[in-house]
Design an enzyme around this catalytic site. Structure first.
Site, PDB file in Angstrom:
ATOM      1  N   GLU A 174      24.564 146.856  29.123  1.00 28.02           N
ATOM      2  CA  GLU A 174      25.336 146.010  28.210  1.00 28.02           C
ATOM      3  C   GLU A 174      25.778 146.817  26.990  1.00 28.02           C
ATOM      4  O   GLU A 174      25.358 146.581  25.855  1.00 28.02           O
ATOM      5  CB  GLU A 174      24.505 144.772  27.853  1.00 28.02           C
ATOM      6  CG  GLU A 174      24.190 143.948  29.108  1.00 28.02           C
ATOM      7  CD  GLU A 174      23.215 142.800  28.890  1.00 28.02           C
ATOM      8  OE1 GLU A 174      22.780 142.577  27.744  1.00 28.02           O
ATOM      9  OE2 GLU A 174      22.883 142.125  29.884  1.00 28.02           O
ATOM     10  N   ASN A 246      13.735 141.355  29.613  1.00 27.83           N
ATOM     11  CA  ASN A 246      14.008 140.042  29.029  1.00 27.83           C
ATOM     12  C   ASN A 246      13.418 138.899  29.862  1.00 27.83           C
ATOM     13  O   ASN A 246      13.769 137.734  29.682  1.00 27.83           O
ATOM     14  CB  ASN A 246      15.522 139.842  28.856  1.00 27.83           C
ATOM     15  CG  ASN A 246      15.845 138.770  27.834  1.00 27.83           C
ATOM     16  OD1 ASN A 246      15.148 138.645  26.822  1.00 27.83           O
ATOM     17  ND2 ASN A 246      16.890 137.981  28.092  1.00 27.83           N
ATOM     18  N   ARG A 247      12.518 139.228  30.775  1.00 26.84           N
ATOM     19  CA  ARG A 247      11.705 138.238  31.492  1.00 26.84           C
ATOM     20  C   ARG A 247      10.219 138.588  31.374  1.00 26.84           C
ATOM     21  O   ARG A 247       9.390 137.966  32.018  1.00 26.84           O
ATOM     22  CB  ARG A 247      12.072 138.202  32.983  1.00 26.84           C
ATOM     23  CG  ARG A 247      13.525 137.911  33.303  1.00 26.84           C
ATOM     24  CD  ARG A 247      13.910 136.468  32.997  1.00 26.84           C
ATOM     25  NE  ARG A 247      15.273 136.185  33.457  1.00 26.84           N
ATOM     26  CZ  ARG A 247      16.370 136.476  32.767  1.00 26.84           C
ATOM     27  NH1 ARG A 247      16.265 137.036  31.573  1.00 26.84           N
ATOM     28  NH2 ARG A 247      17.568 136.191  33.246  1.00 26.84           N
ATOM     29  N   HIS A 302      23.133 140.514  23.647  1.00 28.97           N
ATOM     30  CA  HIS A 302      23.442 140.765  25.058  1.00 28.97           C
ATOM     31  C   HIS A 302      24.949 140.663  25.295  1.00 28.97           C
ATOM     32  O   HIS A 302      25.686 140.129  24.476  1.00 28.97           O
ATOM     33  CB  HIS A 302      22.774 139.706  25.943  1.00 28.97           C
ATOM     34  CG  HIS A 302      21.289 139.807  26.017  1.00 28.97           C
ATOM     35  ND1 HIS A 302      20.624 140.223  27.138  1.00 28.97           N
ATOM     36  CD2 HIS A 302      20.326 139.537  25.093  1.00 28.97           C
ATOM     37  CE1 HIS A 302      19.318 140.203  26.916  1.00 28.97           C
ATOM     38  NE2 HIS A 302      19.105 139.794  25.679  1.00 28.97           N
ATOM     39  N   TYR A 304      27.375 139.433  28.988  1.00 32.64           N
ATOM     40  CA  TYR A 304      28.614 138.979  28.413  1.00 32.64           C
ATOM     41  C   TYR A 304      28.770 137.497  28.735  1.00 32.64           C
ATOM     42  O   TYR A 304      27.943 136.936  29.451  1.00 32.64           O
ATOM     43  CB  TYR A 304      29.820 139.781  28.989  1.00 32.64           C
ATOM     44  CG  TYR A 304      30.037 139.659  30.485  1.00 32.64           C
ATOM     45  CD1 TYR A 304      30.925 138.718  31.011  1.00 32.64           C
ATOM     46  CD2 TYR A 304      29.351 140.483  31.380  1.00 32.64           C
ATOM     47  CE1 TYR A 304      31.126 138.616  32.385  1.00 32.64           C
ATOM     48  CE2 TYR A 304      29.546 140.369  32.747  1.00 32.64           C
ATOM     49  CZ  TYR A 304      30.431 139.435  33.240  1.00 32.64           C
ATOM     50  OH  TYR A 304      30.608 139.328  34.598  1.00 32.64           O
ATOM     51  N   GLU A 381      25.564 136.188  23.768  1.00 32.62           N
ATOM     52  CA  GLU A 381      26.157 136.893  24.919  1.00 32.62           C
ATOM     53  C   GLU A 381      27.594 137.160  24.509  1.00 32.62           C
ATOM     54  O   GLU A 381      28.400 136.236  24.406  1.00 32.62           O
ATOM     55  CB  GLU A 381      26.123 136.023  26.184  1.00 32.62           C
ATOM     56  CG  GLU A 381      24.738 135.742  26.734  1.00 32.62           C
ATOM     57  CD  GLU A 381      24.247 136.814  27.701  1.00 32.62           C
ATOM     58  OE1 GLU A 381      24.939 137.840  27.855  1.00 32.62           O
ATOM     59  OE2 GLU A 381      23.165 136.621  28.282  1.00 32.62           O
TER      60      GLU A 381
END
Ligand code: ZN
Length: 412
Positions: A174, A246-247, A302, A304, A381
């Site tokens: 990203e 991100n998890r 983040h 998008y 995002e």
């Protein structure tokens, strides 16, 4: 002559290492019913298919980046629309542009930069810290491959104040998030005293800036695979590398929208905060709060899709969990999103991640609020329709996100 041939050979070797996506297509699938949505959700968790927009709800577009073979398999199950067949061409152009830049290393705010060049600029920015402030850079830990995880703490001499935390590049590919983050940092430091919005923000809050949460992954997107997302940890018993950081945060870990399988792009890791990049960030946010300094807001950037998301992201037993502070968090989220939209007349969705986009447990902002106790936590995002973005998008991206942040900085 021989040395030229040798050099050409080396160049060929170097470029051959960079994964090519010839024949790949970015396609859109609209799940028409719950069954279709569940099928796509299962693929997201159980396969290595590359989802660029993950399944969210019936009727909402899903984006997949597929090889010709994968597209044939997917196309036998779903109707799809081709969004782009030129991603490889865009990567070629991006690579040619970045490689032609002289002198190197050379930080360019209106283009993308490699890891070393970014970190050199972070240290240069610290050296340009405005009079009366301290811009301290320090490592909060190391990545899997041993890179220092560098935070910049901007404080005003002699004053103790609330802080704002901003991080980016937890997802390696990203690049627009990283570039937008660097413009935010530059605006705070270089435009203090000239830009009233930056000046007011610096006069009011301390800042903790972590520009690159995932240095190993980011470096890998420059050296090997432009579309890499996760970190680079080895998963015992699997040939697939990496955890979706991100998890991986230690808050309701693994309850929703994550995968237990290492080959998935949403693999949540061996356990809560199993990844050093996540553990370091968690520990640092707690260290700050335990020192008596309140972190007023936490932002995690983040790309998008044009969303301003807030907590919660996770669901329990299939139901999105509502934040106890939803109303005040949503009020500010609305102000931020509206300011962003007004900047370049674009349309953004906003609200809790779980209900606005999809369920995703173990994400940064759920942890910031749910575990650390930061009241205002948001995840933008950014703009765009791909991870490969024309560099002329960096400035408008910065402008619209800064407009949103200005609402945050001036919120009472
Ligand atoms: Zn992301």
């Amino acid at each position: 002559m021989r040395s030229i041939l040798f050099l050409l050979g080396l160049c060929a070797l170097a470029s051959a290492k960079y994964k090519r996506y010839d024949g790949y297509k970015l396609v859109e699938i609209i799940p028409s019913d719950v069954r279709a949505l569940h099928t796509l959700g299962a693929w997201n968790g159980e396969t290595s298919l590359d989802f660029w927009e993950e399944p969210s709800s019936v009727g909402e577009p899903v984006h997949l980046f597929l090889s010709p073979e994968s597209l044939e398999a997917v196309g036998s199950v779903f109707d799809y629309k081709v969004l782009s067949e030129t991603i490889q061409q865009e990567i070629d152009e991006e690579q040619a542009r970045l490689k032609s830049r002289v002198p190197t290393p050379y930080f360019e705010y209106d283009d993308f930069n490699d890891y070393e060049t970014i970190m050199a600029e972070v240290y240069d920015l610290a050296d340009r810290c405005p009079a009366g402030f301290t811009c301290a850079t320090y490592a909060i830990g190391q990545s899997v491959e041993g890179e220092d995880l560098i935070v910049m703490h901007i404080s005003k001499d002699g004053e103790s104040r609330d802080a704002v935390w901003i991080d980016s590049t937890i997802h390696a590919r990203e690049w627009l998030a990283t570039a937008t983050m660097m413009k935010i940092l530059q605006n705070l430091i270089d435009n203090y005293g000239t830009d009233s919005s930056a000046t007011d923000a610096m006069d009011k809050y301390d800042f903790y800036i972590l520009p690159i949460v995932n240095p190993d992954g980011y470096k890998f997107t420059h050296s090997n695979e432009r579309m890499w997302r996760k970190n680079r940890s080895v998963n015992p018993g699997s040939t697939c590398l990496g955890t979706d950081l991100n998890r991986n945060f230690d808050f309701e870990h693994g309850t929703s929208g994550t995968s237990t399988l290492p080959c998935s792009d949403t693999f949540h890791g061996a356990g809560p905060a199993s990844e050093p990049e996540v553990k370091a960030q968690q520990d640092e946010m707690h260290r700050i709060m335990n020192s008596g300094q309140n972190i007023f807001a936490g932002i995690s950037m983040h790309t998008y899709g044009r969303y301003w998301l807030m907590n919660y992201g996770h669901a329990l037993s299939g139901t999105c969990v509502v934040s106890p502070d939803h109303d005040v968090q949503f009020e500010l989220c609305t102000k931020m999103a509206q300011a962003t939209m007004a900047t370049h007349n674009t349309n953004w969705a906003y609200g809790p991640m779980c209900t606005t986009l999809y369920a995703a447990s173990g994400n940064t902002i759920d942890y910031m609020y749910g575990d650390v106790g930061i009241l205002y936590t948001y995840l933008p995002e950014l703009r765009g329709s791909s991870f490969v973005v024309d560099p002329n998008q960096i400035q408008p991206s910065f402008e619209e996100i800064w407009a949103g942040l200005h609402e945050l900085f001036t919120h009472e």
